[in-house]
Structures are given as structure tokens and as C-alpha cells.
Design a protein around this motif. Structure first.
Motif, PDB file in Angstrom:
ATOM      1  N   ALA A  26       0.860  -1.154  -0.082  1.00 19.34           N
ATOM      2  CA  ALA A  26       0.007  -0.105  -0.155  1.00 19.34           C
ATOM      3  C   ALA A  26       0.943   1.304   0.044  1.00 19.34           C
ATOM      4  O   ALA A  26       1.811   1.166  -0.738  1.00 19.34           O
ATOM      5  CB  ALA A  26      -1.030   0.041   1.020  1.00 19.34           C
ATOM      6  N   ASP A  27       0.709   2.121   0.886  1.00 20.19           N
ATOM      7  CA  ASP A  27       1.389   3.225   1.115  1.00 20.19           C
ATOM      8  C   ASP A  27       2.595   3.404   2.047  1.00 20.19           C
ATOM      9  O   ASP A  27       3.191   4.474   2.278  1.00 20.19           O
ATOM     10  CB  ASP A  27       0.369   4.460   1.171  1.00 20.19           C
ATOM     11  CG  ASP A  27      -0.638   4.797   0.527  1.00 20.19           C
ATOM     12  OD1 ASP A  27      -0.467   4.347  -0.740  1.00 20.19           O
ATOM     13  OD2 ASP A  27      -1.687   5.042   1.067  1.00 20.19           O
ATOM     14  N   GLN A  28       3.014   2.286   2.270  1.00 23.03           N
ATOM     15  CA  GLN A  28       4.284   2.194   3.292  1.00 23.03           C
ATOM     16  C   GLN A  28       5.550   2.203   2.427  1.00 23.03           C
ATOM     17  O   GLN A  28       5.609   2.182   1.317  1.00 23.03           O
ATOM     18  CB  GLN A  28       4.272   0.820   3.815  1.00 23.03           C
ATOM     19  CG  GLN A  28       3.113   0.731   4.898  1.00 23.03           C
ATOM     20  CD  GLN A  28       2.988  -0.826   5.500  1.00 23.03           C
ATOM     21  OE1 GLN A  28       4.020  -1.485   5.478  1.00 23.03           O
ATOM     22  NE2 GLN A  28       2.018  -1.203   6.058  1.00 23.03           N
ATOM     23  N   ASN A  29       6.706   2.674   3.080  1.00 23.43           N
ATOM     24  CA  ASN A  29       7.810   2.762   2.503  1.00 23.43           C
ATOM     25  C   ASN A  29       8.262   1.299   2.484  1.00 23.43           C
ATOM     26  O   ASN A  29       8.640   0.710   3.484  1.00 23.43           O
ATOM     27  CB  ASN A  29       8.685   3.746   3.182  1.00 23.43           C
ATOM     28  CG  ASN A  29       8.455   5.171   3.248  1.00 23.43           C
ATOM     29  OD1 ASN A  29       8.065   5.460   2.008  1.00 23.43           O
ATOM     30  ND2 ASN A  29       8.537   6.037   4.100  1.00 23.43           N
ATOM     31  N   ALA A  30       8.638   0.745   1.189  1.00 21.30           N
ATOM     32  CA  ALA A  30       8.897  -0.700   1.231  1.00 21.30           C
ATOM     33  C   ALA A  30       9.844  -0.944  -0.279  1.00 21.30           C
ATOM     34  O   ALA A  30       9.897  -0.027  -0.887  1.00 21.30           O
ATOM     35  CB  ALA A  30       7.817  -1.712   1.209  1.00 21.30           C
ATOM     36  N   THR A  31      10.289  -2.101  -0.396  1.00 24.67           N
ATOM     37  CA  THR A  31      11.010  -2.300  -1.350  1.00 24.67           C
ATOM     38  C   THR A  31      10.616  -3.688  -1.993  1.00 24.67           C
ATOM     39  O   THR A  31      10.336  -4.562  -1.339  1.00 24.67           O
ATOM     40  CB  THR A  31      12.508  -2.628  -1.185  1.00 24.67           C
ATOM     41  OG1 THR A  31      13.018  -1.330  -0.619  1.00 24.67           O
ATOM     42  CG2 THR A  31      13.314  -2.896  -2.452  1.00 24.67           C
ATOM     43  N   ILE A  33      12.156 -15.166  -8.230  1.00 27.12           N
ATOM     44  CA  ILE A  33      11.788 -15.119  -6.607  1.00 27.12           C
ATOM     45  C   ILE A  33      11.532 -13.641  -6.710  1.00 27.12           C
ATOM     46  O   ILE A  33      12.146 -12.566  -7.140  1.00 27.12           O
ATOM     47  CB  ILE A  33      13.061 -15.440  -5.969  1.00 27.12           C
ATOM     48  CG1 ILE A  33      13.559 -16.870  -6.298  1.00 27.12           C
ATOM     49  CG2 ILE A  33      12.801 -15.153  -4.619  1.00 27.12           C
ATOM     50  CD1 ILE A  33      14.715 -17.463  -5.496  1.00 27.12           C
ATOM     51  N   VAL A  34      10.350 -13.380  -6.184  1.00 25.74           N
ATOM     52  CA  VAL A  34       9.777 -12.128  -5.883  1.00 25.74           C
ATOM     53  C   VAL A  34       9.558 -12.066  -4.293  1.00 25.74           C
ATOM     54  O   VAL A  34       8.921 -12.894  -3.665  1.00 25.74           O
ATOM     55  CB  VAL A  34       8.606 -11.714  -6.457  1.00 25.74           C
ATOM     56  CG1 VAL A  34       7.964 -10.283  -6.160  1.00 25.74           C
ATOM     57  CG2 VAL A  34       8.445 -12.052  -7.962  1.00 25.74           C
ATOM     58  N   THR A  35      10.606 -11.098  -3.757  1.00 27.00           N
ATOM     59  CA  THR A  35      10.355 -10.821  -2.235  1.00 27.00           C
ATOM     60  C   THR A  35       9.975  -9.139  -1.909  1.00 27.00           C
ATOM     61  O   THR A  35      10.239  -8.502  -2.831  1.00 27.00           O
ATOM     62  CB  THR A  35      11.786 -11.098  -1.575  1.00 27.00           C
ATOM     63  OG1 THR A  35      12.910  -9.971  -2.232  1.00 27.00           O
ATOM     64  CG2 THR A  35      12.115 -12.423  -1.842  1.00 27.00           C
ATOM     65  N   ASP A  36       9.408  -8.781  -0.827  1.00 29.26           N
ATOM     66  CA  ASP A  36       9.257  -7.505  -0.394  1.00 29.26           C
ATOM     67  C   ASP A  36       9.289  -7.380   0.934  1.00 29.26           C
ATOM     68  O   ASP A  36       9.628  -8.277   1.698  1.00 29.26           O
ATOM     69  CB  ASP A  36       7.714  -7.138  -0.762  1.00 29.26           C
ATOM     70  CG  ASP A  36       6.834  -8.054  -0.189  1.00 29.26           C
ATOM     71  OD1 ASP A  36       6.632  -8.009   1.004  1.00 29.26           O
ATOM     72  OD2 ASP A  36       5.922  -8.639  -0.939  1.00 29.26           O
ATOM     73  N   THR A  37       9.425  -6.257   1.459  1.00 31.09           N
ATOM     74  CA  THR A  37       9.493  -5.749   2.749  1.00 31.09           C
ATOM     75  C   THR A  37       8.233  -5.154   3.593  1.00 31.09           C
ATOM     76  O   THR A  37       8.251  -4.663   4.363  1.00 31.09           O
ATOM     77  CB  THR A  37      10.564  -4.618   2.972  1.00 31.09           C
ATOM     78  OG1 THR A  37      10.400  -3.545   2.173  1.00 31.09           O
ATOM     79  CG2 THR A  37      11.958  -5.281   2.454  1.00 31.09           C
TER      80      THR A  37
END
Length: 487
Positions: free
Chosen positions: A397-402, A417-421
Motif C-alpha cells: 500500500a502506502d508504506q515505504n518498502a522495497t 523469486i519475488v520478495t518484499d519488505t
């Protein structure tokens, strides 16, 4: 099973207290009768010497009386040794010697001496008669005194025996009653203990008897009881295992039935969605075709290379959408896409560049792609990556992430491979796995990962979900592919 107790053995055990009581009663009765018989015999034997002594004293008294008469009748004249009266006294004294019923050991000697005084030749008959009379009276006095003492002792012994016999008659019944009470108490304790054990069996509490008393009349029963308890425990364990197995089978069958029911419901929903998708595809195909044609014209007319590249990417995506719509309209959702040769860098890089335009500034997209030429289902692969990127962006959503994308290749596979924080997959999803129409998003439909899973399985691939090292979501897709050397 343990050995069974023979009926005669059980009867013998149950009758053991009664037999012991009868045996003890018999022994007590025999001892009492024997004691009474002994006292009677002893009394009879003590009277026999007294009877003989009385007879001897009587004969001595007769001899004393005869000698006295002889002396009185011959007071005025001489006495002849051959007088028949004297001979009769000698015979009486001789009979006394032969009977031997004396109590004093000196009596025979004195009687023999008195007899000698009365035997011819008598030098002084009167004096000899007086000596014989004196000796006879001494013997009578001694024997009478001893007889009196013996009678007194016999009376005392008889009194003692009577007291002992009376005491035995009084004490013996009480002792017998106490003994019987003890035997009965001991027997009833055994029966009570056995009853308690049987009650535990009735309540399914199978407990063995630890160290049963060896002198207990039911010791044999305890041995068989322990064997029965061990067997019942084994049967109870077998029954519990059987019950657990049945419960497990029922649980498995119930889960299978519920899963099949859910799959049927999902199939019905998917069928409805398929019909709706076909109608929607029919309605969307014409306007998308017009948009695609307009974009192709713009691609030719634009002179700026960067804008021309953007339009080209949009045009290719619209072409892919058109192919998907055509596939839906052809009612061939399960037809496998024909693999084509393509560059992994171009295939995945184009999607990443196109998707980067729609990401907010708070989300950073990074990639690491191993460039290789492979043969794989191009459109399906692009759709898989696009859906995974879309799911990550919606979760962040609107969070700061990668969001990070890694692509590696081998001779026969391509690993994406798909990763997120972001927040990552919920624990319930990781435990239960991907299921259609099961969503954990407030506005989700539950079809995102399910559609990806169906596309991956349709091309023979595998998909895995987990937590990333940074705490976010990790999705791994393995797609069958071939390099040109291995085609």
C-alpha cells in the motif's frame, strides 16, 4: 489368556477357612477330652495304692487284735508256741509280706521281725508276743500316717485337677470363640480385598495386586487376577489404538470430504467466473483492438525514443491482453501455451520497466536478472510476474518498502523469486496453503495467488510461499524451460 482356576481348586480355597475352623474345633475337643481322661486315670491310679495299703493295715490290725486276745486269754497261764491262734497270726503277717502294699519301706522288715517273734521255738512266749504286738502297732501307726498323708495328697491333687478341668472347660470355649473370630475376620478381610479388586475391574481401573500375602486364602486368585488385569490392560490399549485409528480415519475422511466440497464450490464459482469472463472478454475485445491500433499509429508518429519505447511496451501488453481475451472466447482456458525462445533480460525487464511507472514513490523496485536465451511460455510467464508484482504492491500500500525480483536459469528451469519488505503472508495462509476465494485483505477477492498457482501448474511449474529474511513475503516460482542447446 491366563490359566483358569479349576472349580475344585476354587472350592478348596473358599472352604479352607471352614475346614481350618472344624480342624481347630476337633483338636480343642480332643485335647479337652484327653485332659479329662488323663485326670480320671491319674485319680484312679492314685487310689489303687491307697486301697492296697488299707487292706494291709486292716490285716495288721487283725494281727494286732489277735495277739492282744492271745495275751489276754493266757494272762494266768503259759502260752504254747504251737497255739493255733499264734499260727493264724503268723499266716496273717506272712500274707501282709506277700501283698507288698506298704507305704513305708521299713514295713516288710518290721513285719518279718514280728513274724520271727511268733515262730517256734519261743524262749519267752509272752515277751515275744509283746514284741510282735509292738512291732505290728508301729507298722500300723506308720502306714496309717502315710495313708492319711497320701489321702490328703490325693484329695489336693483331685482338687487341683478339678480346678484345672473346670478352668479348661470355661477358658477353652472362650479361646475357641476368639480363635474362630480371628479366623473369620481374616477370611472376611480376604473376601473384602477380593471384592474391592473386582469393583476396580467393574470401573475399568485395572490395577495389579502388589505382593499379595502368601498366607491369604485367596493368594491363588490374586495370581490369576494379575494375569487377567495384564490381559485386560493389553486389550484396553489395543481398543484405544483401534479407536484412535478410527478417529484418525474419520477425521481424514471428513477433511477430504470438506476439501472436495470446497473444491466443488470453488469449481462452481470458477465456472461462473469463466462464463462471466467470456462475456466480459467479448465486450472488451473490440475497444481494446481500437486502442491497440491507435497506439501502433502513435508509435510510428512519435519521434522521441523514450516515449516511443513506452508506447511500444503498452502496445505489446494490449496485444497480450487481446490474446488472452481470444483464448477465453475460444473456450480453451486449459490449452497450453507454445514455448518460444526469448531473452530473460528482455522478458522480465520489460515487465519491470512497465510496472515501475505505476508504483508510488514510496515503493522501490529492484531486480537481479540472469540474462539467458531460453524457451518457455512467454505470455504466461509475463502474466505470472505481473500478478506477483501487483500482489506485493497491494500488500505494501502506502508504506515505504522495497520489492525485489531475482531471476536465475539452469539448463531446464527458470527460477523467479519475488520478495518484499511489506507485512508478509499471514500465518494462516502459510499453514493452509493457497486456496481460491480465501483472502486476508479487506477488499481482496481471493483469486490473486490462486490464479498465479493455476497458471504455474498449467505450464508444469511449481510455486512456494514463505517469509522473506526481511520479514516480508517471499514467492518462488520454478518454470520449466529449455536453452537452445537442450531443446
Amino acid at each position: 489368556m491366563g490359566r483358569s482356576t479349576p472349580p475344585f481348586a476354587a472350592s478348596k480355597t473358599l472352604l479352607q477357612p471352614l475346614r481350618l475352623s472344624v480342624l481347630l474345633a476337633t483338636i480343642v475337643l480332643i485335647l479337652s477330652l484327653g485332659f479329662l481322661a488323663y485326670t480320671a486315670w491319674r485319680s484312679a491310679n492314685s487310689l489303687h495304692p491307697l486301697e492296697e495299703t488299707g487292706h494291709q493295715i486292716y490285716m495288721l490290725q487283725q494281727a494286732d487284735l489277735a495277739i492282744t486276745k492271745i495275751l489276754a486269754s493266757t494272762f494266768d497261764h503259759d502260752i504254747s508256741p504251737d497255739d493255733p491262734a499264734i499260727a493264724k497270726v503268723r499266716d496273717t503277717l506272712n500274707e501282709v509280706l506277700q501283698d507288698g502294699g506298704n507305704l513305708d519301706p521299713t514295713t516288710p522288715k518290721k513285719v518279718a521281725l514280728a513274724q520271727q517273734y511268733l515262730t517256734a521255738p519261743m524262749a519267752q512266749p509272752r515277751i515275744d508276743l509283746v514284741q510282735a504286738l509292738s512291732l505290728t502297732r508301729q507298722v500300723v501307726a506308720l502306714e496309717s500316717g502315710l495313708q492319711h498323708a497320701a489321702i490328703k495328697d490325693a484329695r489336693s491333687s483331685a482338687q487341683t485337677e478339678f480346678t484345672v478341668a473346670a478352668s479348661a472347660l470355661v477358658i477353652t470355649p472362650f479361646a475357641f470363640i476368639i480363635l474362630m473370630f480371628w479366623i473369620n475376620k481374616r477370611s472376611f478381610q480376604s473376601i473384602k480385598r477380593l471384592s474391592a479388586l473386582l469393583n476396580t475391574v467393574g470401573t475399568s481401573q485395572f490395577t495389579e495386586v502388589k505382593s499379595p500375602p502368601q498366607n491369604d486364602p485367596f493368594a491363588l486368585f490374586y495370581t490369576h487376577y494379575n494375569e487377567m488385569v495384564r490381559r485386560l490392560n493389553d486389550l484396553a490399549a489395543e481398543a484405544q489404538n483401534h479407536t484412535d485409528n478410527l478417529e484418525g480415519q474419520i477425521r481424514t475422511a471428513s477433511e477430504t470430504l470438506l476439501r472436495q466440497q470446497a473444491e466443488l464450490e470453488n469449481g462452481a464459482k470458477l465456472a461462473a467466473i469463466g462464463e462471466f469472463s467470456a462475456r466480459l472478454a467479448h465486450e472488451l475485445r473490440n475497444p481494446i483492438s481500437g486502442i491497440s491500433a491507435a497506439l501502433h499509429n502513435m508509435e510510428v508518429e512519435l519521434s522521441d525514443p523514450e516515449q516511443q519505447e513506452r508506447v511500444t511496451l503498452i502496445t505489446e501488453e494490449l496485444d497480450r491482453v487481446t490474446r488472452l481475451l481470444n483464448s477465453l472466447l475460444a473456450h480453451a482456458p486449459h490449452d497450453h501455451e507454445v514455448p518460444v525462445e526469448t531473452s530473460t533480460q528482455r522478458l522480465f525487464g520489460d515487465i519491470l520497466r512497465l510496472f515501475a511507472y505505476r508504483l508510488p514513490d514510496s515503493i522501490t523496485l529492484t531486480s537481479e536478472i540472469h540474462d539467458a536465451t531460453v524457451s518457455l511460455p512467454r505470455d504466461t510467464t509475463r502474466q505470472i510476474l505481473l500478478n506477483l508484482l501487483k500482489n506485493s504492491a497491494e500488500a505494501i500500500a502506502d508504506q515505504n518498502a522495497t520489492i525485489s525480483v531475482t531471476v536465475t536459469t539452469t539448463d531446464d528451469t527458470v527460477t523467479l523469486i519475488v520478495t518484499d519488505t511489506g507485512p508478509g503472508y499471514p500465518d494462516a495462509l502459510l499453514e493452509s496453503g493457497i486456496r481460491p476465494f480465501r483472502t486476508y485483505k479487506p477488499s481482496g477477492t481471493g483469486l490473486g495467488l490462486s490464479v498465479v498457482q493455476r497458471m504455474v501448474e498449467a505450464i508444469g511449474g511449481e510455486i512456494y510461499i514463505d517469509r522473506a529474511q526481511q520479514g516480508g513475503a517471499l514467492t518462488k516460482v520454478i518454470i520449466p524451460a529449455h536453452t537452445p542447446a537442450n531443446k
